[in-house]
Design an enzyme around this catalytic site. Structure first.
Site: not given
Ligand code: ATP
Ligand code: MG
Length: 341
Positions: A118, A201, A204
């Protein structure tokens, strides 16, 4: 779930950092809903303190926090059965995080891959909060004495750090106060990949909207994103081993399996030899069928933001019945007076 000496308790959080996506749903929300009826007390959290470790527009953050609450409920989390909270409404998270900042070592933080990803090339310009993120995450979990944390694969390293912090705290103060929490990383969708790049991955915070399917996308948008998802020219293989070097194909098969509650083997058996031209429309139909009831319910809940705020206020009151005594005892162990009871 593994036994520990502590009462089983589940905690997990999601950041209000943008639109919830299919990875959040399959890796987190769907699994929370599936686990809810196991009779284990569960706390689910909108982690706004984590979200602001990178810049968030204030109005967008307010909106995302409510929308995330709606996403939890629409995915099947019952705010009466579980405890649904917004992190900044339960001050003990941040208070315990400070103590953990003094337990965690800089060398441990330097190994965290999420920070490296990040912060990117210019880590000097990253916020101190982004660096300390895993210590706050340990506090989120341990301020409830949570024993189990269902998360996606990407959070495994942070869970290991949480265990290191608990172990060091217990050792330094000669207590057995914090549990050694178990990560629960299960299912076929623990790491849903970007639709544009099978090595990244789904997130968001990915700048490309085409990389993810959002829980707020309508049926046409979902179908378009799946149709345009990166793949390779080969047909689907007849065994999962055949997907080993095909990350984009593997991702779409895993998504199908998780949405249909099937194994990847079953999906491959059904579609062996078929082209993506056939598989993608089937996947789009399945995704729309599973997700549109959630999208509709989120929109219904978002029409009454005052009710969402009431749910979160009530959640915070219930949460603090757990967190306040644990924080008080922590201050006691450390030898600090802490706030008046
Ligand atoms: P950001 O990009 O802002 O970090 P994010 O998409 O990674 O957002 P988080 O809020 O950080 O989402 O994670 C929330 C939950 O979703 C956590 O349990 C994380 O492990 C899960 N998660 C996030 N992205 C994935 C993915 N691509 N596949 C499976 N689980 C995910
Ligand atoms: Mg995340």
């Amino acid at each position: 779930m593994t036994d520990t000496a502590f009462k089983p308790r589940v905690f997990s959080g999601i950041q209000p950092s943008g639109d919830l996506h299919l990875g959040n749903y399959l890796g987190a929300l769907k699994r929370f809903a599936d686990a809810q009826n196991q009779g284990i007390q569960s706390i689910y959290c909108m982690v706004d303190l984590h979200a602001i470790t990178v810049w968030q527009d204030p109005e967008a953050l307010r909106h995302s926090t409510r929308e995330l609450c709606a996403g939890f409920i629409a995915s099947g989390i019952d705010p009466e059965k579980s405890i649904l909270i917004n992190q900044s409404q339960v001050p003990e998270h941040a208070q315990l995080a400070w103590i953990f900042n003094c337990v965690a070592r800089i060398g441990w933080m330097n190994r965290m891959t999420q920070f490296k990803d990040k912060a990117g090339k210019n880590a000097e310009k990253a916020s101190l909060g982004l660096y300390a993120y895993p210590s706050l995450m340990a506090a989120d979990i341990l301020v409830y004495h949570a024993t189990h944390v269902p998360v996606g694969e990407d959070q495994k390293q942070h869970l290991e750090l949480t265990r290191d912090i608990a172990t060091k705290f217990n050792h330094d103060y000669g207590v057995d106060f914090f549990p050694i929490t178990e990560p629960v990383i299960e299912g076929t969708a623990t790491r849903v990949m970007s639709l544009r790049d099978g090595s990244k991955k789904m997130s968001k915070s990915d700048p490309s909207d085409m990389s993810r399917i959002a829980l707020t996308d309508d049926a046409d948008t979902i179908a378009k994103k799946i149709r345009k998802a990166k793949t390779d020219p080969e047909p689907l293989p007849d065994s999962v081993e055949g997907l080993a070097d095909r990350p984009e194909a593997r991702n779409l098969v895993n998504i199908y399996a998780a949405l249909a509650d099937m194994t990847a083997e079953q999906v491959v058996a059904d579609y062996a030899g078929k082209q993506f031209g056939q598989f993608k429309p089937a996947l789009a139909d399945l995704a729309v069928a599973r997700m549109s009831p959630i999208t509709t319910e989120m929109a219904r809940l978002m029409a009454d933001p005052a009710e969402i705020d009431r749910i979160l206020t009530r959640g915070a009151t219930r949460a603090r019945e757990i967190t306040a005594p644990i924080l008080r005892k922590t201050y006691d162990i450390v030898g600090m007076v802490g706030p008046a009871a």
